[in-house]
Design a protein around this motif. Structure first.
Motif, PDB file in Angstrom:
ATOM      1  N   GLU A 318      -6.933 -10.136   1.394  1.00 18.84           N
ATOM      2  CA  GLU A 318      -7.328 -10.279   2.791  1.00 18.84           C
ATOM      3  C   GLU A 318      -7.013 -11.693   3.254  1.00 18.84           C
ATOM      4  O   GLU A 318      -7.202 -12.653   2.511  1.00 18.84           O
ATOM      5  N   GLU A 319      -6.500 -11.808   4.465  1.00 17.51           N
ATOM      6  CA  GLU A 319      -6.225 -13.127   5.021  1.00 17.51           C
ATOM      7  C   GLU A 319      -7.542 -13.802   5.344  1.00 17.51           C
ATOM      8  O   GLU A 319      -8.399 -13.230   6.009  1.00 17.51           O
ATOM      9  N   LYS A 320      -7.729 -14.992   4.827  1.00 22.35           N
ATOM     10  CA  LYS A 320      -8.960 -15.740   5.072  1.00 22.35           C
ATOM     11  C   LYS A 320      -8.775 -16.630   6.294  1.00 22.35           C
ATOM     12  O   LYS A 320      -7.833 -17.413   6.356  1.00 22.35           O
ATOM     13  N   LYS A 321      -9.666 -16.506   7.225  1.00 19.39           N
ATOM     14  CA  LYS A 321      -9.568 -17.294   8.454  1.00 19.39           C
ATOM     15  C   LYS A 321     -10.497 -18.499   8.369  1.00 19.39           C
ATOM     16  O   LYS A 321     -11.652 -18.377   7.971  1.00 19.39           O
ATOM     17  N   GLU A 322      -9.984 -19.668   8.737  1.00 13.10           N
ATOM     18  CA  GLU A 322     -10.781 -20.882   8.717  1.00 13.10           C
ATOM     19  C   GLU A 322     -11.511 -21.039  10.049  1.00 13.10           C
ATOM     20  O   GLU A 322     -10.938 -20.860  11.123  1.00 13.10           O
ATOM     21  N   GLY A 323     -12.760 -21.382   9.977  1.00 17.21           N
ATOM     22  CA  GLY A 323     -13.534 -21.575  11.191  1.00 17.21           C
ATOM     23  C   GLY A 323     -13.322 -22.965  11.769  1.00 17.21           C
ATOM     24  O   GLY A 323     -12.837 -23.879  11.107  1.00 17.21           O
ATOM     25  N   ASN A 324     -13.670 -23.133  13.035  1.00 20.12           N
ATOM     26  CA  ASN A 324     -13.571 -24.429  13.696  1.00 20.12           C
ATOM     27  C   ASN A 324     -14.845 -25.215  13.489  1.00 20.12           C
ATOM     28  O   ASN A 324     -15.900 -24.663  13.207  1.00 20.12           O
ATOM     29  N   THR A 325     -14.758 -26.519  13.630  1.00 24.31           N
ATOM     30  CA  THR A 325     -15.942 -27.365  13.559  1.00 24.31           C
ATOM     31  C   THR A 325     -16.064 -28.127  14.864  1.00 24.31           C
ATOM     32  O   THR A 325     -15.109 -28.297  15.610  1.00 24.31           O
ATOM     33  N   ASP A 326     -17.257 -28.586  15.130  1.00 22.45           N
ATOM     34  CA  ASP A 326     -17.455 -29.418  16.300  1.00 22.45           C
ATOM     35  C   ASP A 326     -18.500 -30.473  15.958  1.00 22.45           C
ATOM     36  O   ASP A 326     -18.989 -30.547  14.850  1.00 22.45           O
ATOM     37  N   SER A 327     -18.814 -31.322  16.897  1.00 22.93           N
ATOM     38  CA  SER A 327     -19.802 -32.364  16.635  1.00 22.93           C
ATOM     39  C   SER A 327     -21.164 -31.744  16.414  1.00 22.93           C
ATOM     40  O   SER A 327     -21.494 -30.700  16.958  1.00 22.93           O
ATOM     41  N   THR A 328     -21.966 -32.385  15.577  1.00 25.73           N
ATOM     42  CA  THR A 328     -23.265 -31.834  15.213  1.00 25.73           C
ATOM     43  C   THR A 328     -24.338 -32.304  16.182  1.00 25.73           C
ATOM     44  O   THR A 328     -24.249 -33.362  16.785  1.00 25.73           O
ATOM     45  N   GLY A 448     -21.481 -14.772  23.067  1.00 27.74           N
ATOM     46  CA  GLY A 448     -20.537 -13.989  22.277  1.00 27.74           C
ATOM     47  C   GLY A 448     -19.196 -14.658  22.034  1.00 27.74           C
ATOM     48  O   GLY A 448     -18.311 -14.050  21.415  1.00 27.74           O
ATOM     49  N   THR A 449     -19.037 -15.888  22.439  1.00 23.01           N
ATOM     50  CA  THR A 449     -17.772 -16.605  22.252  1.00 23.01           C
ATOM     51  C   THR A 449     -17.858 -17.558  21.054  1.00 23.01           C
ATOM     52  O   THR A 449     -18.930 -17.798  20.503  1.00 23.01           O
ATOM     53  N   GLU A 450     -16.713 -18.080  20.658  1.00 19.89           N
ATOM     54  CA  GLU A 450     -16.576 -19.130  19.639  1.00 19.89           C
ATOM     55  C   GLU A 450     -17.204 -18.750  18.287  1.00 19.89           C
ATOM     56  O   GLU A 450     -17.916 -19.541  17.659  1.00 19.89           O
ATOM     57  N   ARG A 451     -16.910 -17.551  17.858  1.00 20.11           N
ATOM     58  CA  ARG A 451     -17.360 -17.120  16.527  1.00 20.11           C
ATOM     59  C   ARG A 451     -16.692 -17.996  15.465  1.00 20.11           C
ATOM     60  O   ARG A 451     -15.473 -18.100  15.420  1.00 20.11           O
ATOM     61  N   THR A 452     -17.484 -18.611  14.584  1.00 17.63           N
ATOM     62  CA  THR A 452     -16.985 -19.639  13.675  1.00 17.63           C
ATOM     63  C   THR A 452     -17.573 -19.466  12.284  1.00 17.63           C
ATOM     64  O   THR A 452     -18.791 -19.334  12.136  1.00 17.63           O
ATOM     65  N   LYS A 453     -16.721 -19.505  11.278  1.00 16.01           N
ATOM     66  CA  LYS A 453     -17.198 -19.498   9.889  1.00 16.01           C
ATOM     67  C   LYS A 453     -17.542 -20.924   9.476  1.00 16.01           C
ATOM     68  O   LYS A 453     -16.791 -21.854   9.733  1.00 16.01           O
ATOM     69  N   LEU A 454     -18.705 -21.091   8.789  1.00 15.62           N
ATOM     70  CA  LEU A 454     -19.170 -22.421   8.430  1.00 15.62           C
ATOM     71  C   LEU A 454     -19.060 -22.741   6.945  1.00 15.62           C
ATOM     72  O   LEU A 454     -19.064 -23.916   6.576  1.00 15.62           O
ATOM     73  N   ASN A 455     -19.012 -21.729   6.075  1.00 13.31           N
ATOM     74  CA  ASN A 455     -18.878 -22.016   4.632  1.00 13.31           C
ATOM     75  C   ASN A 455     -18.203 -20.848   3.927  1.00 13.31           C
ATOM     76  O   ASN A 455     -17.904 -19.820   4.542  1.00 13.31           O
ATOM     77  N   ASP A 456     -17.979 -21.018   2.641  1.00 13.23           N
ATOM     78  CA  ASP A 456     -17.380 -19.962   1.816  1.00 13.23           C
ATOM     79  C   ASP A 456     -18.319 -19.521   0.707  1.00 13.23           C
ATOM     80  O   ASP A 456     -17.905 -18.823  -0.219  1.00 13.23           O
ATOM     81  N   ASP A 457     -19.588 -19.926   0.766  1.00 14.58           N
ATOM     82  CA  ASP A 457     -20.564 -19.531  -0.243  1.00 14.58           C
ATOM     83  C   ASP A 457     -21.197 -18.190   0.112  1.00 14.58           C
ATOM     84  O   ASP A 457     -21.410 -17.885   1.284  1.00 14.58           O
ATOM     85  N   ALA A 458     -21.526 -17.405  -0.909  1.00 15.77           N
ATOM     86  CA  ALA A 458     -22.377 -16.225  -0.710  1.00 15.77           C
ATOM     87  C   ALA A 458     -23.794 -16.734  -0.485  1.00 15.77           C
ATOM     88  O   ALA A 458     -24.440 -17.244  -1.398  1.00 15.77           O
ATOM     89  N   SER A 459     -24.279 -16.620   0.736  1.00 16.77           N
ATOM     90  CA  SER A 459     -25.492 -17.327   1.168  1.00 16.77           C
ATOM     91  C   SER A 459     -26.606 -16.353   1.516  1.00 16.77           C
ATOM     92  O   SER A 459     -26.361 -15.198   1.869  1.00 16.77           O
ATOM     93  N   GLN A 460     -27.832 -16.860   1.458  1.00 12.38           N
ATOM     94  CA  GLN A 460     -29.012 -16.078   1.830  1.00 12.38           C
ATOM     95  C   GLN A 460     -30.124 -17.043   2.216  1.00 12.38           C
ATOM     96  O   GLN A 460     -30.088 -18.221   1.868  1.00 12.38           O
ATOM     97  N   PHE A 461     -31.113 -16.537   2.956  1.00 13.54           N
ATOM     98  CA  PHE A 461     -32.296 -17.310   3.350  1.00 13.54           C
ATOM     99  C   PHE A 461     -31.921 -18.591   4.102  1.00 13.54           C
ATOM    100  O   PHE A 461     -32.366 -19.689   3.757  1.00 13.54           O
TER     101      PHE A 461
END
Length: 611
Positions: A318-328, A448-461
């Protein structure tokens, strides 16, 4: 595959069986030329993704969307049987029985040649097939039923709120959620008997022995005869998942980041089999199958001696898509509390109003003084409720996706179609664990805009506090991590298996898998790890200066204590879980009354069922 990812589909089923533990049937019931029982109890309670009859192995193929396949034990003759998402596989004679993940895990059957596909029941449930009967726990009311393999003759066997289904001879064995103790009942519904006074979260049966983790003694591994005699400690290890393969007990060792171990049933020969973090352990012949959390939840197999470790199916690319970042920004969850979100967010409070999902799957709001109760929706499965201003945000498990609607029930809108967990609204962003993309953390604007991936870890909680996301990292032994809300500065905090993570102020509260699910806290900078109690717990919710927790050392009853570990107080006598706070109320799932929604004041007064 279309619609749902491989890990997302696995997660749907893990949620379906998350309160089940593993077990095994008597030798000789399976793997002969024709099975007497459709699978081993151990395989069924670990997801049932593999079964064997004669020289054929039937399996859920994670390389093809968990469709049902069969293959010869010598590796030849691989054949696809169906196009359904398949778990809880049972095979008896010419029929394969399974839970259909494409139809809410309802029970189906199909001929082993792929013909004759038939729905047996409208009830979803973990089940075992023996002779002409299907024995199952109904996922709607948790009672144990049986139905004939032709779909007729549905009969209630026992009304206990049950999990951990086992079938051995004429007896059904299970855990009763009212006291977390082991029971048995005859398949005709007579002879209901408590086996032991030990509390447990899971057990395995082999021949006349039950192997279990004793919550009454630090979750250590014990065995006891099926008549309740000869209780014996086997190991001081505590485990999550367990199965029995011949003379060996195979388990994921909580004390070693859920790595795969085996030990002989007399307590000797303890050996680590793999450094993989293992979940859902299956067994077939001299092979062990397991979900490898360390490798993106692919199914692996290895010999029972630890050799020949290999992935069980071809990987999909599967093609992995990189998310965008912005200022915190120093964002903190504002749609609910971190403690409620860690307990599925069934309840939220905004101003004088409490919003909650009822037992009949309707979203209501009610004033804190119990007046002006108002229904806001038709039936749908709402989780992770957030209320911000005039909007309610939530995950809809029926028509999968993140939704929002006005607090008066109007303008219901789908924000996206991701299978979302731990939905948390902070600022104009919705943060969530994306089960449709291997449990990675995402964010999306509330419009509903700017859907962004933040990490590559299997995360919970996930907890959103002061510009940081705190989370359990299942890709790194379930340890505690944090990242900035823009996805930067990923940092590991401590070295413990964490569960039920809550962040309050400068402290992170959690259940320690390294210490039998006892309550700990650690500073948000990773310093000052502190143990707060010796009770074995199922979940916790930190609110203001108090920790509310499910005390599994006392039958799952609701307790509270100060955040410094003092002033421990029992609040009720119910087996309580999924604790949500709202003002001076605690809402909880009452397993002593069929899993119904109850509420009680934070001082222990005013206990009542919620209509």
């Amino acid at each position: 595959m279309k619609g749902k990812s491989r890990v997302g589909l696995l997660f749907i089923f893990v949620i379906f069986i998350m309160i089940l533990a593993a077990c095994n049937s008597k030798s000789g019931d399976t793997f002969g030329s024709v099975n007497k029982i459709g699978n081993t109890n151990g395989n069924i309670n670990n997801g049932g993704f593999v079964a064997q009859q004669g020289d054929w192995i039937y399996f859920s193929n994670d390389g093809d969307g968990y469709k049902l396949y069969k293959i010869k034990t010598d590796g030849t003759g691989k054949t696809k049987i169906n196009d359904d998402v398949t778990f809880v596989i049972n095979v008896v004679e010419d029929w394969a029985y399974y839970c259909n993940g494409d139809d809410e895990n309802k029970i189906y059957k199909i001929k082993t040649d792929g013909t004759g596909r038939t729905k047996l029941s409208e009830d979803p449930g973990v089940f075992l097939v023996a002779s002409e009967w299907v024995y199952y726990i109904n996922n709607y009311d948790r009672k144990i039923y049986k139905v004939k393999t032709d779909g007729t003759g549905e009969t209630e066997i026992v009304a206990d709120y049950a999990f951990n289904l086992n079938l051995s001879g004429d007896w059904i064995y299970y855990i009763n959620s009212s006291d977390y103790k082991m029971y048995k009942v005859k398949i005709d519904g007579t002879g209901r008997t408590k086996i032991s006074d030990d509390e447990t979260g899971g057990f395995a049966i082999s021949d006349d022995w039950i192997y279990y983790n004793s919550w009454s003694d630090g979750a250590k591994l014990y065995k006891i005869r099926t008549d309740g005699s000869a209780k014996t400690e086997i190991s001081s290890d505590n485990f999550d998942r367990v199965n029995v393969a011949g003379e060996w007990i195979v388990y994921s060792n909580y004390g070693d980041s859920n790595k795969l171990y085996k030990i002989k049933n007399d307590g000797t020969g303890r050996v680590k089999l793999s450094d993989d973090t293992a979940y859902l352990i299956g067994a077939s012949g001299d092979w062990i199958y397991y979900v490898n959390v360390s490798d993106n939840y692919f199914i692996y197999k290895m010999k029972t001696d630890g050799t020949s470790r290999t992935i069980n199916s071809e990987r999909t690319s599967e093609e992995k898509k990189e998310g965008n970042t912005d200022s915190t920004f120093p964002l903190t969850i504002e749609g609910n509390t971190t403690g409620n979100i860690s307990n599925t967010g069934r309840v939220a409070m905004s101003g004088d109003w409490i919003y909650y999902k009822s037992d009949d799957y309707i979203l209501y709001k009610i004033k804190n003084d119990d007046t002006e109760k108002t229904g806001l929706s038709d039936k749908f499965y709402a989780q992770y409720i957030n209320v911000v201003g005039d909007w309610i945000y939530f995950f809809n498990g029926g028509d999968v996706g993140v939704y929002k609607m006005k607090t008066d029930g109007t303008e219901k809108t789908k924000v996206n179609s991701d299978f979302a967990n731990s939905v948390s609204v902070a600022g104009n962003w919705i943060y969530y664990v994306n089960m449709s993309d291997e449990q990675k953390i995402y964010k999306i604007k509330t419009d509903g805009t700017e859907r962004t991936k933040l990490n590559d870890d299997a995360s919970q909680f996930i907890n959103i506090v002061n510009g940081w996301i705190y989370y359990q990292n299942q890709s790194d032994g379930f340890n505690l991590f944090k990242i900035k809300t823009d996805g930067t500065e990923r940092t590991r905090l401590g070295s413990d298996i964490t569960n039920s993570v809550n962040v309050e102020g400068d402290w992170i509260y959690y259940l320690s898998g390294m210490d039998g699910q006892k309550i700990y806290k650690i500073k948000t900078d990773g310093t000052e790890t502190t143990k707060l109690g010796d009770e074995i717990c199922g979940c916790l919710n930190v609110y203001l200066d108090w920790i509310y927790y499910q005390n599994n050392s006392d039958g799952g009853r609701l307790y509270k204590m100060k955040t410094d570990g003092t002033e421990k107080i029992k609040l009720n006598d119910d087996a309580s879980e999924l604790l949500n706070t709202a003002g001076d109320w605690i809402y909880y799932k009452n397993n002593s009354d069929g899993g119904k929604l109850y509420k009680i004041k934070t001082d222990g007064m005013g206990r009542t069922a919620v209509d």
